[in-house]
Design a protein around this motif. Structure first.
Motif, PDB file in Angstrom:
ATOM      1  N   HIS A   3       7.155 -29.483 -14.926  1.00 39.00           N
ATOM      2  CA  HIS A   3       6.408 -29.103 -13.734  1.00 39.00           C
ATOM      3  C   HIS A   3       6.927 -29.910 -12.556  1.00 39.00           C
ATOM      4  N   GLU A 182      10.776 -32.690 -17.598  1.00 40.97           N
ATOM      5  CA  GLU A 182       9.971 -32.713 -18.806  1.00 40.97           C
ATOM      6  C   GLU A 182       9.659 -34.182 -19.085  1.00 40.97           C
ATOM      7  N   GLU A 222       0.408 -24.645 -21.746  1.00 38.74           N
ATOM      8  CA  GLU A 222       1.832 -24.688 -21.402  1.00 38.74           C
ATOM      9  C   GLU A 222       2.206 -26.036 -20.807  1.00 38.74           C
ATOM     10  N   ALA A 223       1.339 -26.584 -19.937  1.00 40.81           N
ATOM     11  CA  ALA A 223       1.617 -27.877 -19.310  1.00 40.81           C
ATOM     12  C   ALA A 223       1.583 -29.002 -20.339  1.00 40.81           C
ATOM     13  N   SER A 382      -0.873 -22.728 -12.799  1.00 41.65           N
ATOM     14  CA  SER A 382       0.147 -23.519 -13.496  1.00 41.65           C
ATOM     15  C   SER A 382       0.338 -24.874 -12.835  1.00 41.65           C
ATOM     16  N   THR A 383       0.279 -24.906 -11.499  1.00 45.45           N
ATOM     17  CA  THR A 383       0.427 -26.161 -10.758  1.00 45.45           C
ATOM     18  C   THR A 383      -0.790 -27.046 -10.963  1.00 45.45           C
ATOM     19  N   ALA A 386      -0.706 -28.577 -14.417  1.00 39.68           N
ATOM     20  CA  ALA A 386       0.219 -29.711 -14.508  1.00 39.68           C
ATOM     21  C   ALA A 386      -0.416 -30.966 -13.934  1.00 39.68           C
ATOM     22  N   ILE A 389      -3.037 -32.289 -16.471  1.00 40.14           N
ATOM     23  CA  ILE A 389      -2.367 -32.954 -17.596  1.00 40.14           C
ATOM     24  C   ILE A 389      -1.832 -34.318 -17.164  1.00 40.14           C
TER      25      ILE A 389
END
Length: 398
Positions: A3, A182, A222-223, A382-383, A386, A389
């Motif tokens: 991300h 990553e 996914e994150a 998605s942002t 991230a 997380i």
């Protein structure tokens, strides 16, 4: 995929027709959470104006090596230190040759020499220029130094030729940039995430449910996987393609979801309760379809188990994160749930706000924990995922 949440991306734009794609690339990078600054060569300014890229990035565009106004004339050093990644798109044959030779005759090549950040190139040139032995040698030399490339793609070119040399599409370049980060922040951790709605049956045909799409939970999965965690997604009924590198356990009801979570508790370090679990279920489920009858019908409901509270109260030590989807007094209610249920962290969002929350592609949340909180501005889920997380990685036990 990694991300770009709060990553500093220095975007270099050199002088090719593909420079027009840099405008869309800025947007794609920002949607992944990046802070973007732009450096343009003189040739690039012939294809797209600095004003355009300044308006899109929200930052001044840098064009001159010798700028007395920029950090007392040392702007290239300031930019080089600021960058987490130097991304050059398009990277022309000339620019690639100058990088390979170690030239520092403009701001972009000087910043490339002065930065310790990784360098990612998106080549763009005529197909014959790409195939030329000189370009091939320059690319090989840069790769030996650790420079990464994305593309080029093949297809019809502005000159009419067909072949390799087209700059990759902005979304592909942005994903490649994200993959450079990553982080491994959750490497070795085992994460269980719930997502989507639950369905509580009335009869074989009808059920009680809610408007949750599951998008936020799937983005979190996914994150978490991108951060290196072994991730299990316990999902209610949704229409979303499962993320890569994630184990998906499909369930229907709240009791199904609790059973699936508890069965994995011994192998869980972090539990994120993102699902919109039905608070109540019908006391009696009819074996046959309920037929239409009187104008009024009474329905008796009983309380469902509180999944996140059950996990937080278990004997197995798990870093437990809840979600509070509220329509009023959002932070007050969220803080109350955090304390009442004994959670380590809670994510609060206002589902009454237009364009965020259920069924939307964007969200705006506040992450709270005992003694602190941080607000995350509106962005793609998605942002936001991230960012959540990243907060969990900073605060959970090592």
């Amino acid at each position: 995929m990694g991300h770009l949440f709060n990553r500093n991306i220095l975007l270099g734009v050199s002088g090719g027709i593909a420079a027009y794609k840099s405008a869309e690339l800025i947007r794609q990078l920002q949607e992944l959470g990046a802070n973007v600054r732009v450096v343009m060569t003189r040739g690039a300014q012939e294809f797209i104006t600095p004003l355009t890229l300044q308006a899109l990035s929200g930052n001044p565009v840098h064009t001159e090596l010798l700028d007395a106004e920029a950090e007392q004339g040392m702007g290239h050093i300031e930019l080089a230190r600021w960058a987490d990644l130097l991304l050059i798109a398009p990277a022309t044959a000339d620019l690639i040759a100058r990088l390979a030779a170690g030239r520092a005759d403009d701001l972009l090549t000087t910043a490339a020499l002065a930065t310790a950040a990784p360098l990612l190139l998106a080549p763009a040139m005529n197909q014959q220029m790409w195939r030329d032995p000189a370009t091939d040698a320059n690319i090989s030399q840069l790769e030996q130094r650790g420079v990464s490339l994305i593309g080029p793609a093949s297809g019809e070119q502005a000159c009419g030729d067909i072949g390799p040399g087209r700059m990759e599409q902005p979304d592909i370049i942005a994903r490649a940039a994200a993959d450079m980060f990553e982080t491994g922040a959750l490497q070795g951790k085992r994460v269980v995430i719930t997502a989507g709605p639950t369905r509580e049956a009335l009869d074989p045909v009808r059920y009680i449910s809610n408007h949750s799409s599951g998008k936020m939970g799937y983005a979190l999965a996914e994150a978490a996987a991108a951060a290196g965690a072994r991730t299990t997604l316990v999902s209610g009924p949704v229409n979303i393609t499962p993320p890569e590198r994630v184990e998906v356990v499909n369930v229907t009801s709240a009791r199904d979801m609790l059973d699936a979570c508890e069965s994995r508790l011994e192998e869980c370090d972090i539990f994120i309760a993102c699902a919109a679990v039905a608070d109540y279920r019908p006391a009696d489920v009819q074996e046959q379809k309920i037929k239409k009858g009187p104008d009024d019908m009474s329905l008796t409901l009983v309380k469902n188990p509180d999944i996140v509270a059950s996990i937080a109260a278990s004997e197995h030590a798990v870093f437990t994160v809840g979600f509070a989807a509220e329509t009023q007094q959002v932070l007050e209610y969220a803080r109350g749930k955090l304390e009442r249920k004994g959670l380590d962290m809670i994510v609060a969002n206002d589902v009454s706000s237009q364009g965020i929350g259920f069924n939307s592609d964007e969200n705006e949340v506040t992450v709270l924990w005992p003694g602190g909180e941080v607000a995350m501005p509106r962005a793609r889920k998605s942002t936001v995922a991230a960012g959540i997380i990243a907060q969990i990685a900073m605060r959970q036990d090592p």
